[in-house]
Structures are given as structure tokens and as C-alpha cells.
Design an enzyme around this catalytic site. Structure first.
Site, short mmCIF file in Angstrom:
data_model
loop_
_atom_site.label_atom_id
_atom_site.label_comp_id
_atom_site.label_asym_id
_atom_site.label_seq_id
_atom_site.Cartn_x
_atom_site.Cartn_y
_atom_site.Cartn_z
N HIS A 19 -14.64 73.47 139.51
CA HIS A 19 -14.11 72.66 138.99
C HIS A 19 -13.40 73.14 138.22
O HIS A 19 -13.29 73.83 137.61
CB HIS A 19 -16.01 73.26 138.03
CG HIS A 19 -17.22 72.90 138.68
ND1 HIS A 19 -18.15 71.90 138.63
CD2 HIS A 19 -17.58 73.88 139.56
CE1 HIS A 19 -18.92 71.69 139.57
NE2 HIS A 19 -18.82 72.59 140.18
N HIS A 197 -24.85 69.83 144.03
CA HIS A 197 -25.22 70.96 144.30
C HIS A 197 -26.21 70.85 144.43
O HIS A 197 -27.59 70.77 143.60
CB HIS A 197 -25.05 71.34 142.83
CG HIS A 197 -23.59 71.84 141.86
ND1 HIS A 197 -22.25 70.93 142.35
CD2 HIS A 197 -23.08 73.00 141.82
CE1 HIS A 197 -20.83 71.14 141.81
NE2 HIS A 197 -21.39 73.08 141.85
N GLU A 200 -28.84 76.45 144.85
CA GLU A 200 -28.24 77.53 144.13
C GLU A 200 -28.79 77.74 143.49
O GLU A 200 -29.35 79.20 143.72
CB GLU A 200 -26.71 76.62 143.16
CG GLU A 200 -26.26 77.81 142.02
CD GLU A 200 -25.15 76.88 140.95
OE1 GLU A 200 -25.42 75.50 140.71
OE2 GLU A 200 -24.36 77.86 140.95
N ASP A 278 -15.53 77.96 143.56
CA ASP A 278 -16.32 77.53 142.14
C ASP A 278 -15.84 77.13 140.31
O ASP A 278 -15.55 76.73 140.46
CB ASP A 278 -17.89 78.08 142.03
CG ASP A 278 -19.27 77.51 141.47
OD1 ASP A 278 -18.51 76.04 141.23
OD2 ASP A 278 -20.09 77.70 141.41
N1 ADE Z 1 -20.21 73.13 137.07
C1 ADE Z 1 -19.52 74.32 137.00
N2 ADE Z 1 -19.93 75.36 137.67
C2 ADE Z 1 -21.81 74.56 137.66
C3 ADE Z 1 -22.12 75.35 139.35
N3 ADE Z 1 -22.05 77.06 139.97
N4 ADE Z 1 -23.57 75.35 139.34
C4 ADE Z 1 -24.80 73.97 138.38
N5 ADE Z 1 -23.13 72.81 138.00
C5 ADE Z 1 -21.66 73.95 137.94
ZN ZN Z 2 -19.52 74.57 141.00
#
Ligand code: ADE
Ligand code: ZN
Length: 340
Positions: A19, A197, A200, A278
Site C-alpha cells: 500500500h 483482502h 487476514e 503490505d
Molecule cells: N490497508 C493497509 N494494510 C492493510 C492490511 N494489512 N489489511 C487491510 N487493509 C490494509
Molecule cells: Zn494489504
């Protein structure tokens, strides 16, 4: 440096899950704040870095969204993108796909044009000056409404040909993929590649929804899928790429140690896994550090590392000719470095 670490650093690779808002190094965060006449809660880079201690995803997102406030002008978006892509050049990342979530900025009055022109200017310069290829992924926030996501999609229409794909991030639990069925259908109708996503912090059921209801091209993370054998089989049979982020999982307490990370099991089960950073400064490493640390913790073999690098290109949103060219660079590299 160990031979294995050197092999990883020099290996040609792609990064598919990072990101841009999460790539701002502490010193740059302070400089951007100063340039935009803001005072942060931290006076030094070390003080800011010491705030990077998280107990879960929401805890991290609170700081991440606070950090977004330093990005105001076109030049800010240019500078963070160019800095990340310079790091790619240094790390033998030959192709990068970068998320940005415009809703954090447009809600404060930043124009979508300033954001897009800044990021895409850096994409063009990195290709010309460093030979690094990159693609922009527009990320919608899952804690906002589906109508908000549609408005975001409309706002990027003038740049349709310069957007590599559309994704979705933000707080996962309580915001399942099923909330955005119409949005993802519209993204596909407009010809965008898609990812979300999932798995997670959320359960395997969210990964299943992402596959069965949204029909996404990639899953970002996907860790929870391993708890559901029939879902693992679905992901394997359909060869759906997972963009896995080991240091992120460690720092957000998804795993208590990298030795417990599911990457080895993913590879053993034939899943299409890739390794990514990430939000690199927040989680303590770029893609090379992720590969090096997870290799060491899980005792991955050289073949596993080569598979991960090949997967990073196979799963990229690029054409088949480019994939073939990158894969042959890996084969060449492996042949020339048989001693590692
Ligand atoms: N935005 C930036 N990193 C993130 C993550 N690990 N999970 C969800 N949204 C995100
Ligand atoms: Zn992410």
C-alpha cells in the site's frame, strides 16, 4: 549476509501487495508534514518508529489512517511512489503492483486528479529512469458503504487505461466480501482485474465468499483458508493467487512467530502463494526481508524461493509475453547461481 539471503536479494521478483500510504518511511512522514504545515504527535523518526507496535489490524489501521493526513499535494503522491519504486530498483523487484485507497484523501478535499497524476507521474519516471515496471491498484475501503465504492469507481473512470486493477482493504471482521457483490460485479463489467483482502483476520468463510460471490482474480492474504480443506481444494484447482505478507501477519499478531506462519503449508498443499510486504516501514521489512525472514523461520528450500518468485510474476496483472520474459530471467539467474 548468508548465501541464501544474497540469493534472495538478487533474485528477479515482483511485488503484488503493498500500500503506497503504508510505504512512507518515518523521515519522509515528518518532511511531508512539515511541507504541508502540519504538526505530528512525534518529533523524530525514531519516536515515530517506536509507535509501530500493534496488537491487531484495527490498531494498525488507526495509525495508518493518521499517517495518510500528510499526503495533500500532487507532489506528495509523486514523492512516496517514486521512493518506493527506487527501493524496488535496489531490491531487484522488476515489477510492482501498488495499492492506494483514494477515499482517505478525497474525503479531506484532495482531488482524485492530484492523487492520480502524482502516482502515475512516478510510475512513468520509474520505468524511464530505473527500468522498473509498475501498475496501480485502486483500493476501496470495506468499512465504507457499497455506494461509496461505486462513487470511487466512477471517479477513476478517466484513468481506466492506467489502472491495473481494483482491490479492497480496511477492517475485515464485520465487513465481509458479500457486502460488495454489486461493486465487484461492476468492476468486472468495466474490465478491471480484481482482488480483495480476505482471511487476514476474518474467517475462511470470507475467503470462500471472495471466490464464490466476487470471483476475484487474487486474494490478498488468504491465511484463514487453510482451516477449510474444501476451500483449499477450490483455491488450488482454480489456481487463485494468494498475496501473502509474513511480516505483516507477525506484526499484527495473526501469527505469534514466523515459525508458525502458514506459508510452508500453503506451498505444500499446492496453493498459488506469493510473498509481499503490505506496509513495509510499519511492519519492519520490504519484500526481500519478508522472503529472507520467512525462508529462515520455515527453513524453506531454494526451490520454494524460486517458486515464490516465479509465482509473483505468474500472478501479476501483466500480459503473457511479459510473464514469459520475467520467468526466463529467473531461469537464467538460477542457472548462473547454482552454488547458492
Ligand atoms: N490497508 C493497509 N494494510 C492493510 C492490511 N494489512 N489489511 C487491510 N487493509 C490494509
Ligand atoms: Zn494489504
Amino acid at each position: 549476509m548468508t548465501d541464501r539471503a544474497q540469493f534472495i536479494r538478487q533474485l528477479p521478483k515482483a511485488e503484488l501487495h503493498m500500500h503506497l500510504e503504508g510505504s512512507i518511511e518515518p523521515q519522509m512522514m515528518l518532511s511531508l508534514a512539515e511541507r504541508n504545515g502540519m504538526t505530528l504527535r512525534w518529533q523524530t523518526a525514531d519516536a515515530l518508529r517506536s509507535a509501530y507496535e500493534f496488537s491487531n489490524l484495527q490498531d494498525f489501521l488507526n495509525l495508518y489512517f493518521e499517517g495518510c493526513k500528510v499526503l495533500v499535494q500532487q507532489q506528495d503522491f509523486y514523492d512516496i511512489t517514486r521512493a518506493y519504486l527506487r527501493r524496488c530498483a535496489a531490491d531487484n523487484v522488476l515489477h510492482a503492483e501498488m495499492f492506494i485507497g483514494p477515499q482517505s484523501f478525497t474525503e479531506r478535499g484532495v482531488t482524485i486528479r492530484a492523487l492520480m497524476d502524482g502516482v502515475l507521474g512516478a510510475v512513468d519516471d520509474a520505468r524511464r529512469e530505473d527500468g522498473v515496471s509498475s501498475g496501480l491498484l485502486i483500493s476501496a475501503h470495506r468499512h465504507r458503504t457499497e455506494a461509496d465504492a461505486f462513487a470511487l469507481l466512477d471517479s477513476i473512470a478517466p484513468w481506466q487505461d492506467r489502472v491495473a486493477g481494483v482491490g479492497m482493504g480496511g477492517p475485515e471482521v464485520g465487513n465481509p466480501p458479500s457486502k460488495f457483490v454489486n461493486f465487484f460485479a461492476e468492476c468486472k463489467r468495466r474490465g478491471f482485474k480484481t482482488s480483495i483482502h480476505a482471511g487476514e483476520e476474518g474467517p475462511a468463510a470470507y475467503v470462500r465468499e471472495a471466490v464464490e460471490l466476487l470471483d476475484v482474480d487474487r486474494i490478498d492474504h488468504g491465511n484463514a483458508a487453510l482451516s477449510d480443506p474444501s476451500l483449499v481444494e477450490l483455491l488450488r484447482a482454480r489456481a487463485i493467487p494468494l498475496t501473502v505478507c509474513p511480516l505483516s501477519n507477525l506484526r499484527l499478531k495473526g501469527v505469534s512467530s514466523l515459525t508458525e506462519h502458514p506459508l510452508r503449508e500453503m506451498l505444500q498443499k499446492g496453493l498459488f502463494a506469493t510473498v509481499n510486504s503490505d506496509d513495509p516501514p510499519y511492519f519492519g521489512g520490504y519484500v526481500n526481508e519478508n522472503l529472507i525472514e520467512v525462508q529462515r523461520s520455515l527453513d524453506l528450500g531454494r526451490d520454494d524461493i524460486v517458486t515464490l518468485a516465479k509465482n509473483s510474476f505468474r500472478a501479476a496483472f501483466i500480459d503473457e509475453a511479459d510473464k514469459a520474459r520475467y520467468l526466463s530471467l529467473i531461469d537464467q539467474y538460477v542457472k548462473q547461481n547454482a552454488h547458492f
